[in-house]
Structures are given as C-alpha cells and as structure tokens.
Design a protein around this motif. Structure first.
Motif, PDB file in Angstrom:
ATOM      1  N   ASN B  24       6.305   0.110  10.758  1.00 33.65           N
ATOM      2  CA  ASN B  24       7.717   0.011  11.127  1.00 33.65           C
ATOM      3  C   ASN B  24       8.274  -1.335  10.694  1.00 33.65           C
ATOM      4  OD1 ASN B  24       8.111   2.523  12.797  1.00 33.65           O
ATOM      5  ND2 ASN B  24       6.464   1.575  13.961  1.00 33.65           N
ATOM      6  N   TYR B  25       9.539  -1.358  10.327  1.00 32.75           N
ATOM      7  CA  TYR B  25      10.181  -2.612   9.961  1.00 32.75           C
ATOM      8  C   TYR B  25      11.537  -2.686  10.649  1.00 32.75           C
ATOM      9  CZ  TYR B  25      12.444   0.476   6.583  1.00 32.75           C
ATOM     10  OH  TYR B  25      13.124   1.510   6.011  1.00 32.75           O
ATOM     11  N   THR B  26      12.006  -3.890  10.804  1.00 30.59           N
ATOM     12  CA  THR B  26      13.300  -4.081  11.460  1.00 30.59           C
ATOM     13  C   THR B  26      14.350  -4.388  10.399  1.00 30.59           C
ATOM     14  OG1 THR B  26      12.867  -6.434  11.707  1.00 30.59           O
ATOM     15  CG2 THR B  26      12.180  -4.989  13.511  1.00 30.59           C
ATOM     16  N   ASN B  27      15.571  -4.411  10.806  1.00 32.39           N
ATOM     17  CA  ASN B  27      16.682  -4.807   9.945  1.00 32.39           C
ATOM     18  C   ASN B  27      16.854  -3.917   8.715  1.00 32.39           C
ATOM     19  OD1 ASN B  27      16.867  -6.737  11.892  1.00 32.39           O
ATOM     20  ND2 ASN B  27      16.130  -8.406  10.627  1.00 32.39           N
ATOM     21  N   TYR B  28      17.022  -4.536   7.565  1.00 28.40           N
ATOM     22  CA  TYR B  28      17.403  -3.763   6.382  1.00 28.40           C
ATOM     23  C   TYR B  28      16.218  -3.003   5.790  1.00 28.40           C
ATOM     24  CZ  TYR B  28      15.000  -6.816   3.142  1.00 28.40           C
ATOM     25  OH  TYR B  28      14.029  -7.495   2.462  1.00 28.40           O
ATOM     26  N   SER B  29      16.524  -1.948   5.055  1.00 25.55           N
ATOM     27  CA  SER B  29      15.470  -1.174   4.400  1.00 25.55           C
ATOM     28  C   SER B  29      15.146  -1.783   3.043  1.00 25.55           C
ATOM     29  CB  SER B  29      15.906   0.279   4.226  1.00 25.55           C
ATOM     30  OG  SER B  29      15.884   0.961   5.454  1.00 25.55           O
ATOM     31  N   PRO B  30      13.871  -2.005   2.771  1.00 23.99           N
ATOM     32  CA  PRO B  30      13.484  -2.571   1.483  1.00 23.99           C
ATOM     33  C   PRO B  30      13.631  -1.545   0.370  1.00 23.99           C
ATOM     34  CG  PRO B  30      11.541  -1.948   2.727  1.00 23.99           C
ATOM     35  CD  PRO B  30      12.720  -1.729   3.629  1.00 23.99           C
ATOM     36  N   ALA B  31      13.679  -2.031  -0.851  1.00 22.13           N
ATOM     37  CA  ALA B  31      13.804  -1.134  -2.002  1.00 22.13           C
ATOM     38  C   ALA B  31      12.535  -0.305  -2.192  1.00 22.13           C
ATOM     39  CB  ALA B  31      14.103  -1.938  -3.258  1.00 22.13           C
ATOM     40  N   TYR B  32      11.413  -0.830  -1.730  1.00 24.29           N
ATOM     41  CA  TYR B  32      10.157  -0.104  -1.858  1.00 24.29           C
ATOM     42  C   TYR B  32       9.179  -0.672  -0.836  1.00 24.29           C
ATOM     43  CZ  TYR B  32       8.788  -4.269  -4.331  1.00 24.29           C
ATOM     44  OH  TYR B  32       8.542  -5.573  -4.657  1.00 24.29           O
ATOM     45  N   LEU B  33       8.124   0.056  -0.622  1.00 23.97           N
ATOM     46  CA  LEU B  33       7.113  -0.329   0.340  1.00 23.97           C
ATOM     47  C   LEU B  33       5.757   0.025  -0.264  1.00 23.97           C
ATOM     48  CD1 LEU B  33       7.401   0.298   4.131  1.00 23.97           C
ATOM     49  CD2 LEU B  33       5.296   0.938   2.975  1.00 23.97           C
ATOM     50  N   GLN B  34       4.783  -0.825  -0.032  1.00 26.46           N
ATOM     51  CA  GLN B  34       3.453  -0.608  -0.603  1.00 26.46           C
ATOM     52  C   GLN B  34       2.396  -0.498   0.498  1.00 26.46           C
ATOM     53  OE1 GLN B  34       2.379  -3.396  -3.663  1.00 26.46           O
ATOM     54  NE2 GLN B  34       4.444  -3.521  -4.486  1.00 26.46           N
ATOM     55  N   TRP B  35       1.339   0.201   0.204  1.00 24.54           N
ATOM     56  CA  TRP B  35       0.182   0.305   1.090  1.00 24.54           C
ATOM     57  C   TRP B  35      -1.067  -0.184   0.369  1.00 24.54           C
ATOM     58  CZ3 TRP B  35      -0.138   1.605   6.215  1.00 24.54           C
ATOM     59  CH2 TRP B  35       1.035   2.129   6.799  1.00 24.54           C
ATOM     60  N   TYR B  36      -1.881  -0.948   1.109  1.00 28.88           N
ATOM     61  CA  TYR B  36      -3.127  -1.503   0.581  1.00 28.88           C
ATOM     62  C   TYR B  36      -4.270  -1.176   1.530  1.00 28.88           C
ATOM     63  CZ  TYR B  36      -0.469  -4.409  -2.682  1.00 28.88           C
ATOM     64  OH  TYR B  36       0.359  -4.852  -3.681  1.00 28.88           O
ATOM     65  N   ARG B  37      -5.466  -1.167   0.963  1.00 26.19           N
ATOM     66  CA  ARG B  37      -6.686  -1.031   1.761  1.00 26.19           C
ATOM     67  C   ARG B  37      -7.461  -2.337   1.673  1.00 26.19           C
ATOM     68  NH1 ARG B  37     -11.581   3.335   1.714  1.00 26.19           N
ATOM     69  NH2 ARG B  37     -13.231   1.867   2.322  1.00 26.19           N
ATOM     70  N   GLN B  38      -8.000  -2.781   2.817  1.00 30.78           N
ATOM     71  CA  GLN B  38      -8.820  -3.988   2.810  1.00 30.78           C
ATOM     72  C   GLN B  38     -10.125  -3.728   3.557  1.00 30.78           C
ATOM     73  OE1 GLN B  38      -7.208  -7.584   4.606  1.00 30.78           O
ATOM     74  NE2 GLN B  38      -8.475  -8.871   3.273  1.00 30.78           N
ATOM     75  N   ASP B  39     -11.234  -3.992   2.882  1.00 32.14           N
ATOM     76  CA  ASP B  39     -12.549  -3.919   3.513  1.00 32.14           C
ATOM     77  C   ASP B  39     -12.928  -5.313   4.005  1.00 32.14           C
ATOM     78  OD1 ASP B  39     -12.800  -1.610   1.116  1.00 32.14           O
ATOM     79  OD2 ASP B  39     -13.654  -1.090   3.066  1.00 32.14           O
ATOM     80  N   PRO B  40     -13.818  -5.384   5.022  1.00 33.16           N
ATOM     81  CA  PRO B  40     -14.154  -6.696   5.624  1.00 33.16           C
ATOM     82  C   PRO B  40     -14.614  -7.713   4.584  1.00 33.16           C
ATOM     83  CG  PRO B  40     -15.011  -4.913   6.966  1.00 33.16           C
ATOM     84  CD  PRO B  40     -14.479  -4.271   5.713  1.00 33.16           C
ATOM     85  N   GLY B  41     -14.038  -8.898   4.633  1.00 36.32           N
ATOM     86  CA  GLY B  41     -14.435  -9.989   3.764  1.00 36.32           C
ATOM     87  C   GLY B  41     -14.030  -9.836   2.311  1.00 36.32           C
ATOM     88  N   ARG B  42     -13.158  -8.889   2.015  1.00 32.69           N
ATOM     89  CA  ARG B  42     -12.753  -8.652   0.622  1.00 32.69           C
ATOM     90  C   ARG B  42     -11.228  -8.672   0.499  1.00 32.69           C
ATOM     91  NH1 ARG B  42     -16.606  -4.414  -2.301  1.00 32.69           N
ATOM     92  NH2 ARG B  42     -16.025  -5.800  -3.996  1.00 32.69           N
ATOM     93  N   GLY B  43     -10.738  -8.764  -0.719  1.00 31.97           N
ATOM     94  CA  GLY B  43      -9.306  -8.765  -0.929  1.00 31.97           C
ATOM     95  C   GLY B  43      -8.717  -7.372  -0.811  1.00 31.97           C
ATOM     96  N   PRO B  44      -7.433  -7.278  -0.462  1.00 35.39           N
ATOM     97  CA  PRO B  44      -6.769  -5.968  -0.383  1.00 35.39           C
ATOM     98  C   PRO B  44      -6.723  -5.290  -1.749  1.00 35.39           C
ATOM     99  CG  PRO B  44      -5.490  -7.655   0.748  1.00 35.39           C
ATOM    100  CD  PRO B  44      -6.542  -8.375  -0.034  1.00 35.39           C
ATOM    101  N   VAL B  45      -6.730  -3.960  -1.713  1.00 36.81           N
ATOM    102  CA  VAL B  45      -6.645  -3.161  -2.934  1.00 36.81           C
ATOM    103  C   VAL B  45      -5.431  -2.250  -2.830  1.00 36.81           C
ATOM    104  CG1 VAL B  45      -7.769  -1.401  -4.357  1.00 36.81           C
ATOM    105  CG2 VAL B  45      -9.132  -3.226  -3.308  1.00 36.81           C
ATOM    106  N   PHE B  46      -4.583  -2.264  -3.847  1.00 32.82           N
ATOM    107  CA  PHE B  46      -3.369  -1.452  -3.859  1.00 32.82           C
ATOM    108  C   PHE B  46      -3.698   0.035  -3.851  1.00 32.82           C
ATOM    109  CE2 PHE B  46       0.890  -0.267  -4.869  1.00 32.82           C
ATOM    110  CZ  PHE B  46       0.802   0.775  -5.780  1.00 32.82           C
TER     111      PHE B  46
END
Lengths: 117, 113
Positions: B24-46
């Motif tokens: 959920n987000y407040t205020n204005y709607s962004p032009a786009y939204l992204q989802w990422y996965r992150q495993d413990p101790g590692r960087g997020p993956v798009f």
C-alpha cells in the motif's frame, strides 16, 4: 550472477579505520546506486550517480564518501564509522534516460556486510 | 510525504496454495511499481514491473495487480513451493523529483512443504 560485483563481501572495522567498498557492473548501465540495509529496516537510498555525476545524496553523514570514476565502477569510502553503521551495503545499477528518473529495474550486487566494532 | 506499507509480519502458507502479498502507498499514485525478491544475506532480485495504466501483469506463476483507486498493489504466487520462501519487496518512486526507487520494508513468505 547479476552482473554487479561487490567487494569485499564481509568487512569488520574499528571506528578509527578507513576502508572502502567497491562495486563493479558489467551490464553497460549508466546509473549506479548505494543502498544501506539495516536489520528489520527497509533499504535506505544513500547515493545516486548518473553518467558519473552524483545526482542524489540522501542526507548521508560525511563519514560516508562515494566515488564514481567511470560508469562501471562505484566506491564507498568509509572513515570514523559508528557501530550503528553496521549493515548490509548494497550497490545497484540501471539504465536511465539522461536527466530523467529511473524507470527501469535495478540490478543489485550481493552486498557488503559491514560490522563496525 | 509518500509512504510505502507492506505487512511486516511473516506470511506462512502451505505448499501448493496461492500466496498474496500487499503493498500500500499513500498520497499520489506512482507511474509504475516494481516487485523484488530478496533471500537472506543477498541483494534483491527484480521480478515484475507494473505501470499505472496496467491493471494486471503476469510472469509464469507470478501475478501483480495495481489499483490506483485503492492505492494498492497485490503480488500473487500461485502453486507456491518451498523454494518461493523469501522476502518480497515492493518499490516505487516516492515523488517525481526523485531519481531512484524507494523500497518498502518487505514481507517474508514461508512456504511449508
């Protein structure tokens, strides 16, 4: 393998040390980022470089000093850090239109786990 | 100012079920939204990007919806597997002046075999 390499993966330093984190991307991207991730907290944006120019500095203490010598390399120089600076430091890269916002996906490195004693 | 809210409590589901995560987000709607996965101790993956004019986006077992009226994005994993266990992050531009994504705190998903 995301194409973004961070070194070292783990770093332990005292509060009086000076060290640097390194990030290298092999994706031909023109924007690079430093994010900080502390336990139980969301990723915090620290710095943004676009076309080797720093375009955003998110109120980060001066004990963190970024350097972007070219579009493939990004450094984070650390000095006189505090224990609360212990965190996972993530580098990311993306492609972006000149002068515009990032509209593409971010490619992250595996991070550098920093512990400040 | 714009805020991003993800359920901080872990989501535990049984293998084979559909996992649904909320952003959920407040205020204005962004032009786009992204989802990422992150495993413990590692960087997020798009994983996926959805634009404001898209109601739904699919990729294999993943589905993302974007409701600008509710100011909400839902992330679904169908036929979930233990290997789907990870933290899932949503991300968006906080305002038009910003040059980089801001991330939510993420929701940890645990799929039980």
């Amino acid at each position: 393998e995301t194409g973004v390499t961070q070194t070292p993966r783990h770093l332990v330093m005292g509060m009086t040390n000076k060290k640097s984190l390194k990030c290298e991307q092999h994706l031909g991207h023109n924007a690079m980022y430093w994010y900080k991730q502390s336990a139980k907290k969301p990723l915090e944006l620290m710095f943004v470089y676009s076309l080797e120019e720093r375009v955003e500095n998110n109120s980060v203490p001066s004990r963190f000093s970024p350097e972007c010598p070219n579009s493939s390399h990004l450094f984070l120089h650390l000095h006189t850090l505090q224990p609360e600076d212990s965190a996972l430091y993530l580098c990311a890269s993306s492609s972006r239109a000149s002068g515009g916002p990032n509209t593409g996906e971010l490619f992250f490195g595996e991070g550098s786990r920093l512990t400040v004693l | 100012s714009q805020k991003i809210e993800q359920n901080s409590e872990a989501l535990n589901i049984q293998e084979g079920k559909t996992a649904t995560l909320t952003c959920n987000y407040t205020n204005y709607s962004p032009a786009y939204l992204q989802w990422y996965r992150q495993d413990p101790g590692r960087g997020p993956v798009f994983l996926l990007l959805i634009r404001e004019n898209e109601k739904e986006k699919r990729k294999e077992r993943l589905k993302v919806t974007f409701d600008t009226t509710l100011k909400q994005s839902l992330f679904h994993i169908t036929a979930s597997q233990p290997a789907d266990s990870a933290t899932y992050l949503c991300a968006l531009l906080m305002d038009t002046g910003r040059r980089a994504l801001t991330f939510g705190s993420g929701t940890r998903l645990q799929v039980q075999p």
